[in-house]
Enzyme design. Structure first.
Site, PDB file in Angstrom:
ATOM      1  N   SER A  45       0.830  -1.215   0.000  1.00 36.33           N
ATOM      2  CA  SER A  45       0.000   0.000   0.000  1.00 36.33           C
ATOM      3  C   SER A  45       0.865   1.266   0.000  1.00 36.33           C
ATOM      4  O   SER A  45       2.019   1.238   0.421  1.00 36.33           O
ATOM      5  CB  SER A  45      -0.876   0.032   1.252  1.00 36.33           C
ATOM      6  OG  SER A  45      -1.625  -1.143   1.345  1.00 36.33           O
TER       7      SER A  45
HETATM    8  N1  SAH Z   1       0.197  -5.249   4.285  1.00 36.98           N
HETATM    9  C1  SAH Z   1       0.923  -5.592   3.072  1.00 36.98           C
HETATM   10  C2  SAH Z   1       0.178  -5.320   1.784  1.00 36.98           C
HETATM   11  C3  SAH Z   1      -1.046  -6.069   1.689  1.00 36.98           C
HETATM   12  S1  SAH Z   1      -1.593  -6.529   0.080  1.00 36.98           S
HETATM   13  C4  SAH Z   1       2.260  -4.898   3.004  1.00 36.98           C
HETATM   14  O1  SAH Z   1       2.600  -4.109   3.899  1.00 36.98           O
HETATM   15  O2  SAH Z   1       2.980  -5.154   2.032  1.00 36.98           O
HETATM   16  C5  SAH Z   1      -2.814  -7.627   0.721  1.00 36.98           C
HETATM   17  C6  SAH Z   1      -2.284  -8.958   1.143  1.00 36.98           C
HETATM   18  O3  SAH Z   1      -3.366  -9.668   1.747  1.00 36.98           O
HETATM   19  C7  SAH Z   1      -1.819  -9.829  -0.021  1.00 36.98           C
HETATM   20  O4  SAH Z   1      -0.512 -10.263   0.207  1.00 36.98           O
HETATM   21  C8  SAH Z   1      -2.811 -10.988  -0.037  1.00 36.98           C
HETATM   22  O5  SAH Z   1      -2.254 -12.216  -0.437  1.00 36.98           O
HETATM   23  C9  SAH Z   1      -3.244 -11.031   1.424  1.00 36.98           C
HETATM   24  N2  SAH Z   1      -4.528 -11.683   1.669  1.00 36.98           N
HETATM   25  C10 SAH Z   1      -5.673 -11.634   0.948  1.00 36.98           C
HETATM   26  N3  SAH Z   1      -6.636 -12.385   1.527  1.00 36.98           N
HETATM   27  C11 SAH Z   1      -6.065 -12.931   2.639  1.00 36.98           C
HETATM   28  C12 SAH Z   1      -6.531 -13.807   3.661  1.00 36.98           C
HETATM   29  N4  SAH Z   1      -7.775 -14.315   3.676  1.00 36.98           N
HETATM   30  N5  SAH Z   1      -5.686 -14.148   4.655  1.00 36.98           N
HETATM   31  C13 SAH Z   1      -4.416 -13.674   4.688  1.00 36.98           C
HETATM   32  N6  SAH Z   1      -3.906 -12.855   3.748  1.00 36.98           N
HETATM   33  C14 SAH Z   1      -4.722 -12.478   2.737  1.00 36.98           C
END
Ligand code: SAH
Length: 223
Positions: free
Chosen positions: A75
């Protein structure tokens, strides 16, 4: 605040990844309304360029989201800082992040909160994030592989839960794993998403809707 990292020159980076570049990003965040001094200080020190592929490192200190592979994104710094500030208002000691991704948000939380857990459904992203956290010596951050919609029962309850992928509805399990007085922050919605803050007061959830946001979807299962 947890003792901030003493970065080696190698981790601090050179050129476009220099301290001056990071300072400029932090100054811009402050102008955009981020005001928590510990959040700004931690962002001044965290090497965001190490959380993206080398080819994108020169863009790491722009206020923009960046791809991290497998269709996922890190993000933009503003939203990471904003969500962190909102979470700190609840004065949490133990937090859970859903969606580790690159590990950057988790690393920022680990600079500020004593006990940090994060869960990711995509194993290859998780492995890279784990290594980055280790390289930075952030021993108070633990990452797990699994479906974050179900929370992390083995370490629940939490004082704060930060969701960094967007569900269509508020996941019930997360509300159950929140302590009294705790705060859950999540982007809620499908195409149109709103940043929601939910506080648990007397066993009930009090909701505040903040600004519009755009996150990747929260998906079921883990792989
Ligand atoms: N917080 C992260 C960016 C998040 S992008 C950072 O600092 O880089 C969103 C992330 O959520 C992705 O890696 C995706 O694979 C994960 N995601 C999506 N659904 C999920 C779930 N049910 N459980 C765990 N992770 C999930």
């Amino acid at each position: 605040m947890v003792e901030l990292l003493q970065l080696t020159p190698e981790l601090q980076g050179i050129g476009f990844t220099s301290q001056r570049t990071r300072n400029r990003m932090v100054d811009r965040l402050a102008q955009s309304g981020i005001s928590h001094p510990h959040v700004l200080e931690a962002l001044r020190q965290l090497p965001r360029h190490l959380f993206v592929d080398e080819a994108l490192a020169h863009r790491a200190y722009e206020d923009t989201a960046l791809p991290i592979g497998l269709g996922q994104t890190l993000s933009q710094p503003y939203i990471v800082a904003r969500m962190t500030e909102l979470l700190l208002e609840a004065k949490p000691q133990k937090v859970l992040e859903i969606g580790t991704g690159s590990g950057f948000q988790c690393a920022l939380l680990a600079c500020l909160i004593p006990d940090v857990h994060s869960i990711e459904r995509l194993e290859p992203l998780l492995e890279k994030a784990r290594q980055r956290l280790k390289d930075l010596g952030l021993k108070n951050a633990q990452v797990s592989h699994g479906d974050g919609q179900l929370g992390l029962t083995s370490h629940a309850p939490f004082d704060g839960i930060l969701v960094t992928a967007a569900p269509k509805d508020i996941p019930y399990e997360l509300t159950e794993q929140l302590n009294e007085g705790g705060r859950l922050i999540l982007p809620l919605g499908d195409e149109v998403q709103t940043l929601c803050v939910l506080d648990k007061k007397d066993g009930k959830l009090v909701r505040q809707d903040m600004e519009p946001v755009r996150f990747v979807p929260l998906l079921p299962g883990a792989c």
